[in-house]
Design an enzyme around this catalytic site. Structure first.
Site, PDB file in Angstrom:
ATOM      1  N   ILE A 137       0.832  -1.203   0.000  1.00  0.00           N
ATOM      2  CA  ILE A 137       0.000   0.000   0.000  1.00  0.00           C
ATOM      3  C   ILE A 137       0.868   1.255   0.000  1.00  0.00           C
ATOM      4  CG2 ILE A 137      -1.772   1.294   1.251  1.00  0.00           C
ATOM      5  CD1 ILE A 137      -2.721  -1.330  -0.106  1.00  0.00           C
ATOM      6  N   SER A 287     -10.615  -1.115   5.985  1.00  0.00           N
ATOM      7  CA  SER A 287      -9.923  -2.130   5.177  1.00  0.00           C
ATOM      8  C   SER A 287     -10.348  -2.035   3.726  1.00  0.00           C
ATOM      9  CB  SER A 287     -10.246  -3.531   5.700  1.00  0.00           C
ATOM     10  OG  SER A 287     -11.591  -3.880   5.391  1.00  0.00           O
ATOM     11  N   CYS A 288      -9.628  -2.744   2.867  1.00  0.00           N
ATOM     12  CA  CYS A 288      -9.976  -2.746   1.442  1.00  0.00           C
ATOM     13  C   CYS A 288     -11.365  -3.339   1.228  1.00  0.00           C
ATOM     14  CB  CYS A 288      -8.929  -3.520   0.640  1.00  0.00           C
ATOM     15  SG  CYS A 288      -8.663  -5.216   1.191  1.00  0.00           S
ATOM     16  N   THR A 289     -11.688  -4.416   1.947  1.00  0.00           N
ATOM     17  CA  THR A 289     -12.989  -5.056   1.777  1.00  0.00           C
ATOM     18  C   THR A 289     -14.114  -4.172   2.296  1.00  0.00           C
ATOM     19  OG1 THR A 289     -11.977  -7.258   1.951  1.00  0.00           O
ATOM     20  CG2 THR A 289     -14.352  -7.107   2.311  1.00  0.00           C
ATOM     21  N   HIS A 315     -10.713 -13.562  -1.615  1.00  0.00           N
ATOM     22  CA  HIS A 315      -9.670 -12.544  -1.492  1.00  0.00           C
ATOM     23  C   HIS A 315      -8.321 -13.082  -1.960  1.00  0.00           C
ATOM     24  CE1 HIS A 315      -7.231  -9.336   0.185  1.00  0.00           C
ATOM     25  NE2 HIS A 315      -8.313  -8.701   0.615  1.00  0.00           N
ATOM     26  N   THR A 318      -2.194 -12.448   0.644  1.00  0.00           N
ATOM     27  CA  THR A 318      -1.450 -11.264   1.066  1.00  0.00           C
ATOM     28  C   THR A 318      -0.131 -11.688   1.702  1.00  0.00           C
ATOM     29  OG1 THR A 318      -2.586 -11.249   3.209  1.00  0.00           O
ATOM     30  CG2 THR A 318      -3.540  -9.903   1.456  1.00  0.00           C
ATOM     31  N   ASN A 319       0.698 -10.678   1.993  1.00  0.00           N
ATOM     32  CA  ASN A 319       2.054 -10.939   2.458  1.00  0.00           C
ATOM     33  C   ASN A 319       2.139 -11.644   3.807  1.00  0.00           C
ATOM     34  OD1 ASN A 319       4.040 -10.294   0.576  1.00  0.00           O
ATOM     35  ND2 ASN A 319       3.884  -8.104   0.972  1.00  0.00           N
ATOM     36  N   ASN A 452      -7.967  -4.825  -4.422  1.00  0.00           N
ATOM     37  CA  ASN A 452      -7.748  -4.651  -2.992  1.00  0.00           C
ATOM     38  C   ASN A 452      -6.470  -3.891  -2.670  1.00  0.00           C
ATOM     39  OD1 ASN A 452      -7.281  -7.697  -3.898  1.00  0.00           O
ATOM     40  ND2 ASN A 452      -5.628  -7.190  -2.472  1.00  0.00           N
TER      41      ASN A 452
END
Length: 477
Positions: A137, A287-289, A315, A318-319, A452
């Site tokens: 981000i 959050s993105c969601t 989804h 993610t990291n 996202n």
């Protein structure tokens, strides 16, 4: 039309699109004007992207907008010199040519439609921005802030703060900004200044500060003052932890790019951004969601009323997940992200209530992490207070995406060929896939795609502007 006529028409349109580019750039850099066509931004757009944006108009109006019709309005816009506004050139052009047969009335038409953005005087001084963290981000926020540089820029990226500082670290950070496996190459040039520990991107001097904790930093030593600190590390999630940023000299406000805990204001721009006051020093951008689903849920609540519902998010990984099976403190998340669909929890459904209190206790949610690097899908299953059908519901959502106060958050697709990779780089919080809509009486299922990473980052920038006191007109009203 013959082959020659098609080619000639295309070349004429392409030449006009090329002529548009310097006008669009000048309006942004000098006046703070962002030009769009039915929500598609034209700043830094290629000639092909400008032409494609004009064709999006077909989705709403039944026919594409000819660039020959929008170009004279853009020229007149430059002469009128409005300021600090997002102006939809497409809506202006469609509205003008619906009632006019020549160009003689363009200036008067624009003067009436753009009156709130005319004669506003000097633009406010820009706000210094510091990105605390430089992950997925953080780097996308950097790209968005750098593309907005100019005399009229309201947010000025001054520094990034990271841990480390080992040999080669600066070059690695610059390389990650320059190349991205999902979002492609950086649009411009990037240099590294080793002596001053800085990255210079498209002329923007970005100080790289190495620190172990926020309170160790003196931003004023770098000429940074009253800065907005954007924490995208996720390390601190409550006001107590985030308040450590305010102990640093030169820091004024903090924005968290994750759901905030406790009583912190969680903001979904477009839905509840009006809760931000000049006195707020610590805000969460949720959050993105939550950003993807809340705008759609709001328009559904406004029109049909929601009794209860369930949100299932498909989804991208993610990291915080593992590439191959390894220890992880979270249930199931230790299993390989690239080899499995992984069931997990999400707080997004409950978090909606922080931005939309009337839905408190009405939503449940779960998530499935899947082996794709970006773009997710929310499946929203709702029981409604009023009945509807698929055609009426889609028509309502399409109109909301075009002319409601949430038109920058909600996009709408009528394509039967849409897949997840088509949404990479979308600047909307969510995209309604109308071909998948199910509706029967008081029950419906909506499918909402969202980038996202990038779409969420665009929402974060909008919250940043609000925290910085930027008032940007949205025209035509």
């Amino acid at each position: 039309m013959t082959h020659e006529h098609h080619l000639q028409a295309w070349q004429e349109s392409q030449e006009l699109a090329e002529a548009m580019q310097p006008l669009i750039g000048r309006l942004y850099r000098q006046q703070g004007i962002e030009i769009t066509v039915y929500g598609r931004p034209l700043q830094n757009a290629s000639t092909i992207d400008i032409l494609k944006a004009h064709r999006v108009v077909r989705r709403h109006e039944g026919q594409p907008l000819a660039i020959q019709h929008s170009f004279p309005l853009l020229k007149a816009l430059c002469e009128l010199a409005p300021s600090a506004a997002e102006i939809d050139l497409g809506k202006l052009a469609v509205g003008y040519w619906r009632d006019h047969s020549d160009e003689s009335g363009i200036v008067d038409y624009l003067a009436a439609k753009l009156a709130p953005a005319l004669g506003q005087g000097a633009l406010p001084a820009p706000t210094d921005v510091v990105l605390y963290g430089f992950g997925r981000i953080g780097r996308l926020l950097a790209r968005l802030l750098i593309e907005r540089t100019g005399a009229a820029n309201s947010l000025r990226l001054r520094a990034i703060v990271v841990r480390g500082g080992r040999e080669g670290d600066l070059e690695k950070r610059a390389s990650l900004l320059r190349r991205d496996s999902v979002h492609g190459s950086f649009n411009g040039s990037i240099e590294v200044d080793l002596e001053r520990s800085a990255i210079i991107a498209n002329g923007t001097f970005i100080q790289v500060i190495y620190a172990k904790q926020p309170s160790d930093i003196d931003y004023t030593a770098y000429g940074i003052d009253r800065a907005l600190i954007v924490d995208n590390t996720g390390v601190w999630r409550d006001e107590l932890g985030l308040s450590e940023h305010l102990k640093a000299r030169g820091a004024a406000k903090v924005l968290l790019t994750a759901p905030g805990k406790g009583e912190m204001k969680n903001v979904v721009f477009g839905v509840n951004h009006d809760v931000i006051t000049p006195q707020d020093n610590i805000i969460s951008a949720a959050s993105c969601t939550t950003n993807a689903i809340t705008p759609v849920l709001k328009v559904m609540q406004d029109r049909y009323g929601i009794r209860h519902g369930h949100v299932e998010t498909v989804h991208s990984y993610t990291n915080d997940q593992n590439l191959i099976d390894n220890y992880h403190s979270g249930e199931r998340r230790g299993r390989s992200a690239v080899l499995n669909m992984v069931m997990t929890s999400t707080g997004a459904a409950k978090a909606v209530a922080k931005a939309l209190p009337e839905l408190k206790g009405k939503l449940t949610g779960n998530a499935i992490r899947v082996p794709t690097p970006n773009v997710s899908l929310a499946i929203i299953n709702l029981s409604l207070e009023q009945g509807t059908d698929r055609e009426s519901l889609n028509a309502y959502l399409q109109q909301a995406s075009l002319s409601s106060s949430l038109h920058r958050q909600i996009d709408f697709s009528a394509s039967t060929e849409l897949v997840s990779s088509d949404m990479v780089g979308s600047r909307f919080a969510g995209i309604v896939d109308s071909q998948a809509t199910i509706a029967e009486e008081d029950h419906c299922v909506l499918y909402v795609w969202y980038d996202n990473e990038f779409g969420y980052s665009c929402q974060v920038v909008r919250v940043m502007e609000k925290m910085a006191g930027v008032i940007r007109q949205d025209l035509p009203a």
